[in-house]
Write an enzyme that holds these catalytic residues in place. Structure first.
Site, PDB file in Angstrom:
ATOM      1  N   GLY B  69      -1.195   0.753  -8.458  1.00  0.00           N
ATOM      2  CA  GLY B  69      -1.624   1.427  -7.022  1.00  0.00           C
ATOM      3  C   GLY B  69      -2.911   2.214  -7.097  1.00  0.00           C
ATOM      4  N   THR B  70      -3.010   2.893  -8.259  1.00  0.00           N
ATOM      5  CA  THR B  70      -4.172   3.455  -8.302  1.00  0.00           C
ATOM      6  C   THR B  70      -5.650   2.851  -8.469  1.00  0.00           C
ATOM      7  OG1 THR B  70      -3.026   5.490  -9.413  1.00  0.00           O
ATOM      8  CG2 THR B  70      -5.119   5.587  -9.783  1.00  0.00           C
ATOM      9  N   ASN B 150       4.208   8.780   0.481  1.00  0.00           N
ATOM     10  CA  ASN B 150       5.147   8.765  -0.731  1.00  0.00           C
ATOM     11  C   ASN B 150       5.997  10.056  -0.665  1.00  0.00           C
ATOM     12  OD1 ASN B 150       2.663   9.789  -1.030  1.00  0.00           O
ATOM     13  ND2 ASN B 150       3.162  10.527  -3.123  1.00  0.00           N
ATOM     14  N   GLY B 201       3.811  -2.613  -8.695  1.00  0.00           N
ATOM     15  CA  GLY B 201       5.060  -3.239  -8.987  1.00  0.00           C
ATOM     16  C   GLY B 201       6.414  -2.307  -9.456  1.00  0.00           C
ATOM     17  N   HIS B 202       6.130  -1.341  -9.914  1.00  0.00           N
ATOM     18  CA  HIS B 202       6.932  -0.438 -10.416  1.00  0.00           C
ATOM     19  C   HIS B 202       7.515   0.296  -9.499  1.00  0.00           C
ATOM     20  CE1 HIS B 202       5.330   3.580 -10.544  1.00  0.00           C
ATOM     21  NE2 HIS B 202       4.396   3.052 -10.431  1.00  0.00           N
ATOM     22  N   THR B 238      -8.280  -9.907 -19.210  1.00  0.00           N
ATOM     23  CA  THR B 238      -7.373 -10.937 -19.602  1.00  0.00           C
ATOM     24  C   THR B 238      -6.089 -10.536 -18.523  1.00  0.00           C
ATOM     25  OG1 THR B 238      -7.850 -11.520 -21.550  1.00  0.00           O
ATOM     26  CG2 THR B 238      -5.597 -12.287 -21.225  1.00  0.00           C
ATOM     27  N   CYS B 325       6.236  23.490  -8.504  1.00  0.00           N
ATOM     28  CA  CYS B 325       6.672  24.900  -8.769  1.00  0.00           C
ATOM     29  C   CYS B 325       5.678  25.987  -8.349  1.00  0.00           C
ATOM     30  CB  CYS B 325       7.007  25.268 -10.251  1.00  0.00           C
ATOM     31  SG  CYS B 325       7.593  26.988 -10.569  1.00  0.00           S
TER      32      CYS B 325
END
Lengths: 397, 383
Positions: B69-70, B150, B201-202, B238, B325
């Protein structure tokens, strides 16, 4: 050219009857520090230790500079007790050193040097000044780029004539000094994640103390990461004196009880008293003879003279406070040098502040503290905390 | 263990993991190699590209693989700025974008490569399309708004935004960060109308370190990584064949099961909202039921979010903080701040996010654990 490291130890040579114990400890500590470098044996003979040297001078140097008790060490060439042999050794050692220093220099008299001889073996036929003078002449003749300066030489060729061999070297690396870790006994180190306590531990290790660390963990008010950080700090300390057991005490219930039953302004004082009590109980378990804290007089509310008096009152063991007279800047400086600073300033502690009152008492009175504390089921709380203590050995390979 | 932190990352689906492993051990060729092993690897990459194209409803050659994403966000922003420098260097973004967008804009502005305007959402987390249009200038080259936020799960009206932006200035490109959207809400680019779309993907049971950028044909985008010319020269290097193969399968599974997953998640959301309502003084941010199905963000004043996260982790429930925090160092959540959430509520906020393997039973248990931990922690708040 060099085949050995010759290790000198200053202070412990003067300790009379105990000398044997000190030497054995140093020998064992060096052996442990060099683990994995293929050193089979650390040889000890007449107030010197010898370690065989391979292609790993840099790594050995790094590790030996962390072994307390070593005053200095030198990579040396071992030669027989015979002036001709010493001469050959000196030429070889000086030749290699010059090549390393100034590979292509041949301008005459550019580098100054002197020869220092120390003759421990009085049976050797020449005196120290004689050896120095003769060797000086030989080296001058052999290496035209050298000239003599006995006051501020750029290089010093050292010769040690000892009982069975002679040793020549051009390098002397300072050791950390102090006493071998372990010779002074065990002490319990109160290890927080802050800057001060690791430094306090380091200083006492330098005086021969083997620390057993205790850390007070307040899960969920402090994170797992803050515990990891403390263990990492212990691992750094362990690099100066071998594995350190860290007792991680579950302190949350005690904090909650104090928070519920005691006045807010006395909270820190009472917390510190509980911590010292637990530390003393652990000291008894592990056979430690003292406690160590990172307190520095006046640094925070809990470190005023009155606060220290109020906390110190609950324990019988001596509490070592090696930083009591140190400034913050001095402590930070040392923390940076020993490698704990960067870790200490990582901000994982924040949530613990939930238990810290905005205006803690800076001059707690002992009777008042004792009255406030009486409301706690202290004995049960301490026993429960001790029961829920986890011991983690840090720095084991 | 109950894992409710799926918006942070997900456990890889075992089927995906075995495809990744297969690509590592067996189909390990370089797609650029002319021999059969290279060809086999190329085939894996092509299959994955087709799976993504199907999910986005686009052509396969409009999908470019990235490291996640980044990188997708960076490539879209930097690539457009560079390619469109003649039009200008102004960008409009929402104030609740991911750091991959906000920090990139900030950095590019610092070095003089762009100017940008951030648009704040309303109290429910919605950004108004009109506000985007109002901020546009003649030198605006890009509008970027995330499809699903998010932290709170707000779904933005991307379609309407694109319509209004393009109606005002058709030369402006529109990018959406769909990292939290893919597999949760429909992401067909023809429906959304976007020019660029970032995915990862994650977040949907795929591997970490792989993602994609959809770039509509005809859109001018400058490569930010030069080298061997892979991915049509847009992203040299690659190909991460195992990652790409895993990503492709993860997307395929997510698309096939989306209706069913969303139904389960909605059920879980409803259940959790009921349980949270029973906790005194609890504040659910935004409108979860009409937004992303897998996220609920809730605040409990008097509790520190991070402490609550630790307490729940001790009980085997994994969630995340809505905001860091509270300390002088850690700022509060920029999303909650932009939504005008009061500071004490924001500081006591946690994000609960579901994945494909979670169940309503877990939600019930989580509700109990949260209620208990909040009550316990509130007893120890600082006076």
């Amino acid at each position: 050219m060099y085949d050995l490291l010759l290790i000198r130890y200053g202070e412990i040579g003067t300790k009379g009857k105990n000398r044997h114990v000190f030497e054995q400890r140093l020998q064992a500590n060096i052996q442990a520090a060099l683990a994995g470098l293929g050193v089979q044996e650390v040889e000890r003979a007449h107030a010197r230790l010898y370690v065989p040297l391979k292609e790993n001078l840099e790594e050995m140097t790094n590790r030996l500079q962390r072994v307390f008790g070593i005053s200095s060490f030198s990579p040396v060439r071992r030669v027989p007790l015979d002036f001709e042999a010493i001469k050959e050794g000196a030429i070889e050692v000086m030749g290699s050193s010059l090549w390393e220093k100034e590979p292509l220099s041949d301008s005459p008299g550019k580098l100054t040097f002197k020869v220092d001889t120390r003759r421990a073996n009085k049976g050797f036929p020449m005196t120290s000044p004689e050896v120095s003078r003769e060797l000086g002449a030989v080296l001058l003749k052999e290496f035209p780029q050298l000239s003599v300066d006995v006051h501020e030489p750029q290089m010093t060729l050292e010769v040690e004539i000892r009982e069975q061999y002679s040793y020549v070297s051009t390098e002397r690396i300072p050791g950390p000094g102090g006493l071998p870790v372990g010779v002074s006994g065990k002490a319990v180190l109160l290890l927080s994640g802050g800057i001060d306590s690791p430094v306090a531990g380091y200083r006492m290790m330098k005086r021969g103390v083997a620390p057993v660390a205790v850390h007070f963990h307040s899960s969920p008010f402090t994170s797992e990461r803050s515990k990891e950080k403390v263990l990492d700090l212990a691992r750094i300390l362990a690099s100066y004196g071998g594995p350190i057991p860290v007792h991680v005490v579950h302190f949350t219930e005690i904090q909650k009880a104090i928070n519920q039953h005691c006045p807010g302004k006395l909270m820190i004082t009472i917390m510190r008293r509980m911590m010292l009590r637990i530390a003393e109980m652990i000291a008894e378990q592990v056979g430690a003879g003292a406690l160590i804290t990172g307190e520095s007089l006046g640094q925070v509310a809990s470190q005023t003279m009155e606060s220290i008096q109020a906390t110190n009152a609950v324990v019988e063991l001596p509490v070592f406070r090696p930083l009591i007279g140190a400034d913050k800047m001095e402590i930070i400086d040392l923390a940076q040098r020993i490698g704990t600073y960067k870790l200490s300033i990582q901000p994982y502690e924040d949530c613990c502040t939930i238990f810290v009152p905005r205006h803690p008492e800076t001059h707690p009175k002992l009777p008042e503290v004792e009255r406030a504390e009486a409301k706690l089921a202290a004995k049960e709380l301490l026993e429960e905390a001790l029961e829920r203590t986890q011991v983690i050995i840090c720095g084991e390979n | 263990m109950i894992y409710f932190d799926n918006a942070a990352t997900t456990r890889v689906d075992p089927k995906v993991a075995s495809v990744v492993q297969e690509a590592m051990l067996d189909v390990f060729g370089n797609p650029s190699s002319p021999h059969t092993l290279g060809l086999a690897a190329e085939r894996l990459v092509r299959q994955a590209r087709d799976a993504l194209a199907a999910a986005f409803g686009c052509r396969a050659d409009e999908v470019y693989f990235t490291s996640g994403g980044t990188e997708g966000d960076n490539l879209a922003i930097r690539g457009v700025l560079e390619a469109r420098s003649r039009k200008g260097k102004h960008i409009v973004a929402s104030a609740i974008e991911h750091a991959a967008v906000l920090e990139t804009l900030k950095h590019l502005a610092d070095v003089g490569l762009c100017e940008y305007t951030l648009i704040s959402p309303d109290g429910k987390g919605y950004v108004a399309p009109e506000d985007l249009v109002a901020a546009m200038r003649s030198d605006t080259v890009l509008v970027t708004v995330m499809a699903v936020n998010n932290e709170v799960g707000t779904v933005q009206p991307i379609q309407e935004m694109v319509r209004q932006v393009k109606a005002t200035d058709n030369a402006i490109y529109f990018h959406t960060d769909a990292v939290q959207a893919l597999g949760k809400i429909p992401c067909r680019v023809t429906d959304l109308g976007v020019d660029l779309l970032t995915a990862s993907g994650h977040k949907l049971a795929g591997p970490k370190g792989v993602g994609s950028l959809y770039c509509r044909r005809g859109i001018r985008l400058s490569s930010q990584t030069t080298g061997g010319g892979q991915e049509e020269g847009l992203r040299s290097g690659t190909e991460n064949v195992p990652g790409i193969a895993g990503f492709g399968l993860a997307v395929e599974l997510a698309m096939n099961q989306m209706t069913e997953r969303v139904r389960n998640w909605r059920e879980m959301q409803e259940c959790l909202l009921r349980l949270l309502e029973e906790i005194p003084d609890s504040h659910v941010h935004g409108e979860p039921l009409s937004n992303a199905p897998h996220i609920i963000n809730v605040g409990f004043p008097g509790v520190k979010g991070e402490v609550l996260v630790h307490a729940l982790a001790n009980e085997g429930l994994f969630v995340s903080t809505g905001s860091a925090c509270s300390s002088k160092r850690a700022p509060q959540s920029h999303v909650l701040a932009a939504m005008q959430v009061p500071r004490d509520v924001a500081e006591g906020s946690i994000r609960i996010s579901f994945g494909s393997a979670n169940t309503t039973k877990e939600v019930e248990r989580a509700g109990e654990l949260i209620a208990k931990a909040v009550a316990e922690l509130r007893r120890f708040q600082r006076q």
